[in-house]
Design a protein around this motif. Structure first.
Motif, PDB file in Angstrom:
ATOM      1  N   VAL A  43       2.698  11.020  -9.139  1.00  0.00           N
ATOM      2  CA  VAL A  43       1.797  11.403 -10.127  1.00  0.00           C
ATOM      3  C   VAL A  43       1.140  12.912  -9.846  1.00  0.00           C
ATOM      4  O   VAL A  43       1.107  13.738 -10.717  1.00  0.00           O
ATOM      5  CB  VAL A  43       0.739  10.492 -10.518  1.00  0.00           C
ATOM      6  N   LEU A  44       0.713  12.714  -8.739  1.00  0.00           N
ATOM      7  CA  LEU A  44       0.199  14.095  -8.002  1.00  0.00           C
ATOM      8  C   LEU A  44       1.239  15.178  -7.922  1.00  0.00           C
ATOM      9  O   LEU A  44       0.972  16.439  -8.228  1.00  0.00           O
ATOM     10  CB  LEU A  44      -0.300  13.803  -6.596  1.00  0.00           C
ATOM     11  N   GLU A  45       2.555  14.941  -7.654  1.00  0.00           N
ATOM     12  CA  GLU A  45       3.563  15.865  -7.819  1.00  0.00           C
ATOM     13  C   GLU A  45       3.507  16.371  -8.905  1.00  0.00           C
ATOM     14  O   GLU A  45       3.640  18.035  -8.996  1.00  0.00           O
ATOM     15  CB  GLU A  45       4.799  15.495  -7.065  1.00  0.00           C
ATOM     16  N   VAL A  46       3.707  16.031 -10.092  1.00  0.00           N
ATOM     17  CA  VAL A  46       3.652  16.324 -11.484  1.00  0.00           C
ATOM     18  C   VAL A  46       2.346  17.068 -11.852  1.00  0.00           C
ATOM     19  O   VAL A  46       2.678  18.174 -12.300  1.00  0.00           O
ATOM     20  CB  VAL A  46       3.794  15.008 -12.339  1.00  0.00           C
ATOM     21  N   VAL A  47       1.313  16.658 -11.533  1.00  0.00           N
ATOM     22  CA  VAL A  47       0.204  17.311 -11.762  1.00  0.00           C
ATOM     23  C   VAL A  47       0.086  18.580 -10.895  1.00  0.00           C
ATOM     24  O   VAL A  47      -0.175  19.540 -11.587  1.00  0.00           O
ATOM     25  CB  VAL A  47      -1.237  16.437 -11.347  1.00  0.00           C
ATOM     26  N   SER A  48       0.502  18.596  -9.897  1.00  0.00           N
ATOM     27  CA  SER A  48       0.327  19.825  -9.027  1.00  0.00           C
ATOM     28  C   SER A  48       1.412  20.855  -9.565  1.00  0.00           C
ATOM     29  O   SER A  48       1.191  22.216  -9.340  1.00  0.00           O
ATOM     30  CB  SER A  48       0.446  19.572  -7.635  1.00  0.00           C
ATOM     31  N   PRO A  98      -9.022  24.878 -10.715  1.00  0.00           N
ATOM     32  CA  PRO A  98      -8.629  25.164  -9.319  1.00  0.00           C
ATOM     33  C   PRO A  98      -9.340  24.073  -8.496  1.00  0.00           C
ATOM     34  O   PRO A  98      -8.830  23.891  -7.233  1.00  0.00           O
ATOM     35  CB  PRO A  98      -9.575  26.650  -9.179  1.00  0.00           C
ATOM     36  N   PHE A  99     -10.171  23.343  -8.954  1.00  0.00           N
ATOM     37  CA  PHE A  99     -10.790  22.255  -8.096  1.00  0.00           C
ATOM     38  C   PHE A  99      -9.492  21.075  -7.717  1.00  0.00           C
ATOM     39  O   PHE A  99      -9.784  20.359  -6.864  1.00  0.00           O
ATOM     40  CB  PHE A  99     -11.763  21.372  -8.973  1.00  0.00           C
ATOM     41  N   LEU A 100      -8.568  20.943  -8.446  1.00  0.00           N
ATOM     42  CA  LEU A 100      -7.571  20.199  -8.329  1.00  0.00           C
ATOM     43  C   LEU A 100      -6.854  20.449  -7.070  1.00  0.00           C
ATOM     44  O   LEU A 100      -6.084  19.559  -6.209  1.00  0.00           O
ATOM     45  CB  LEU A 100      -6.256  20.197  -9.463  1.00  0.00           C
ATOM     46  N   GLU A 101      -6.456  21.614  -6.808  1.00  0.00           N
ATOM     47  CA  GLU A 101      -5.866  22.035  -5.559  1.00  0.00           C
ATOM     48  C   GLU A 101      -6.412  21.216  -4.160  1.00  0.00           C
ATOM     49  O   GLU A 101      -5.864  20.747  -3.399  1.00  0.00           O
ATOM     50  CB  GLU A 101      -5.976  23.631  -5.307  1.00  0.00           C
ATOM     51  N   ASP A 102      -7.838  21.156  -4.259  1.00  0.00           N
ATOM     52  CA  ASP A 102      -8.374  20.626  -3.034  1.00  0.00           C
ATOM     53  C   ASP A 102      -8.249  19.060  -3.076  1.00  0.00           C
ATOM     54  O   ASP A 102      -8.019  18.385  -2.072  1.00  0.00           O
ATOM     55  CB  ASP A 102      -9.849  20.866  -2.744  1.00  0.00           C
ATOM     56  N   GLU A 103      -8.401  18.532  -4.285  1.00  0.00           N
ATOM     57  CA  GLU A 103      -8.265  17.111  -4.420  1.00  0.00           C
ATOM     58  C   GLU A 103      -6.989  16.719  -4.078  1.00  0.00           C
ATOM     59  O   GLU A 103      -6.719  15.747  -3.449  1.00  0.00           O
ATOM     60  CB  GLU A 103      -8.562  16.568  -5.978  1.00  0.00           C
ATOM     61  N   ILE A 104      -6.134  17.383  -4.525  1.00  0.00           N
ATOM     62  CA  ILE A 104      -4.598  17.031  -4.327  1.00  0.00           C
ATOM     63  C   ILE A 104      -4.415  17.007  -2.815  1.00  0.00           C
ATOM     64  O   ILE A 104      -3.691  16.370  -2.263  1.00  0.00           O
ATOM     65  CB  ILE A 104      -3.586  17.862  -4.997  1.00  0.00           C
ATOM     66  N   ALA A 105      -4.829  18.008  -2.088  1.00  0.00           N
ATOM     67  CA  ALA A 105      -4.581  18.306  -0.736  1.00  0.00           C
ATOM     68  C   ALA A 105      -5.179  17.025   0.154  1.00  0.00           C
ATOM     69  O   ALA A 105      -4.477  16.491   1.165  1.00  0.00           O
ATOM     70  CB  ALA A 105      -5.176  19.763  -0.231  1.00  0.00           C
ATOM     71  N   THR A 106      -6.575  16.707  -0.119  1.00  0.00           N
ATOM     72  CA  THR A 106      -7.087  15.568   0.374  1.00  0.00           C
ATOM     73  C   THR A 106      -6.355  14.238   0.261  1.00  0.00           C
ATOM     74  O   THR A 106      -6.329  13.387   1.024  1.00  0.00           O
ATOM     75  CB  THR A 106      -8.480  15.493  -0.249  1.00  0.00           C
ATOM     76  N   LEU A 126       0.980  -1.108   0.036  1.00  0.00           N
ATOM     77  CA  LEU A 126       0.010   0.061  -0.080  1.00  0.00           C
ATOM     78  C   LEU A 126       0.966   1.171  -0.018  1.00  0.00           C
ATOM     79  O   LEU A 126       0.552   2.288  -0.751  1.00  0.00           O
ATOM     80  CB  LEU A 126      -0.879  -0.069   1.305  1.00  0.00           C
ATOM     81  N   VAL A 127       1.922   1.284   0.757  1.00  0.00           N
ATOM     82  CA  VAL A 127       2.882   2.329   0.778  1.00  0.00           C
ATOM     83  C   VAL A 127       3.482   2.672  -0.613  1.00  0.00           C
ATOM     84  O   VAL A 127       3.478   3.780  -0.905  1.00  0.00           O
ATOM     85  CB  VAL A 127       3.974   2.102   1.883  1.00  0.00           C
ATOM     86  N   ARG A 128       3.942   1.581  -1.330  1.00  0.00           N
ATOM     87  CA  ARG A 128       4.374   1.726  -2.707  1.00  0.00           C
ATOM     88  C   ARG A 128       3.129   2.240  -3.495  1.00  0.00           C
ATOM     89  O   ARG A 128       3.667   3.064  -4.526  1.00  0.00           O
ATOM     90  CB  ARG A 128       4.837   0.444  -3.157  1.00  0.00           C
ATOM     91  N   LEU A 129       2.305   1.891  -3.353  1.00  0.00           N
ATOM     92  CA  LEU A 129       0.961   2.363  -4.384  1.00  0.00           C
ATOM     93  C   LEU A 129       0.856   3.641  -4.288  1.00  0.00           C
ATOM     94  O   LEU A 129       0.637   4.398  -5.126  1.00  0.00           O
ATOM     95  CB  LEU A 129      -0.297   1.436  -4.091  1.00  0.00           C
ATOM     96  N   ILE A 130       0.858   4.210  -2.688  1.00  0.00           N
ATOM     97  CA  ILE A 130       0.670   5.535  -2.534  1.00  0.00           C
ATOM     98  C   ILE A 130       1.921   6.376  -2.881  1.00  0.00           C
ATOM     99  O   ILE A 130       1.610   7.611  -3.531  1.00  0.00           O
ATOM    100  CB  ILE A 130       0.348   5.798  -1.142  1.00  0.00           C
ATOM    101  N   THR A 131       2.752   5.843  -3.054  1.00  0.00           N
ATOM    102  CA  THR A 131       4.129   6.492  -3.589  1.00  0.00           C
ATOM    103  C   THR A 131       4.154   6.873  -4.839  1.00  0.00           C
ATOM    104  O   THR A 131       4.381   7.770  -5.380  1.00  0.00           O
ATOM    105  CB  THR A 131       5.538   5.867  -3.008  1.00  0.00           C
TER     106      THR A 131
END
Length: 150
Positions: free
Chosen positions: A23-28, A37-45, A13-18
């Motif tokens: 991916v989120l880091e690239v997107v953000s 702007p909705f991405l900011e909240d999604e990424i934070a969550t 699970l840790v590997r999957l989350i990593t």
């Protein structure tokens, strides 16, 4: 709700989350803008969930997660290396698939016209598209991008 995990399941699970975190880091950093702007909240969550899962590392005796003085959890270099290999393989595959698909679509529109392509029966579109895709798959398998010129 409670979810019970074995040590091995937690490590996976840790590997999957990593993977997701990369991916989120690239997107953000690269994709997020004023148009999304909705991405900011999604990424934070999602990042909050990542921190919660990583914070359980002691319970699972997983020594590849560490905590800094601000209670921020990070995976070790070993875990990053494992997932980066997977991400690189995925990116390589995606690159060729996307390039092939876009060039095939471009050629179809050039030959049949955009309106006709957009209004084709899905089965007919798929059959015609496969001809164009096959051409590029063969080209790229033999020559890579060496013969692509602008």
């Amino acid at each position: 709700m409670n979810i019970e995990l074995t040590k091995e399941q937690y490590q996976n699970l840790v590997r999957l989350i990593t993977i997701a975190s990369n991916v989120l880091e690239v997107v953000s950093e690269e994709v997020y803008d004023d148009e999304t702007p909705f991405l900011e909240d999604e990424i934070a969550t999602m990042q909050e969930l990542e921190q919660y899962i990583l914070s359980k590392y002691k319970e699972f005796e997983f020594d590849k997660v560490f905590e800094d003085q601000d209670n921020f959890y990070t995976v070790t270099y070993d875990v990053e290396e494992e997932v980066l290999l997977l991400l690189e393989l995925y990116e390589e595959y995606s690159f060729w698939e996307e390039l092939t698909s876009r060039l095939a679509r471009r050629d179809m529109v050039e030959e049949y016209g955009e309106n006709e392509v957009n209004n084709m029966d899905p089965l007919q579109l798929s059959e015609i598209e496969e001809v164009f895709i096959s051409k590029y798959r063969e080209e790229f398998s033999q020559n890579g991008i060496d013969r692509l010129k602008i």
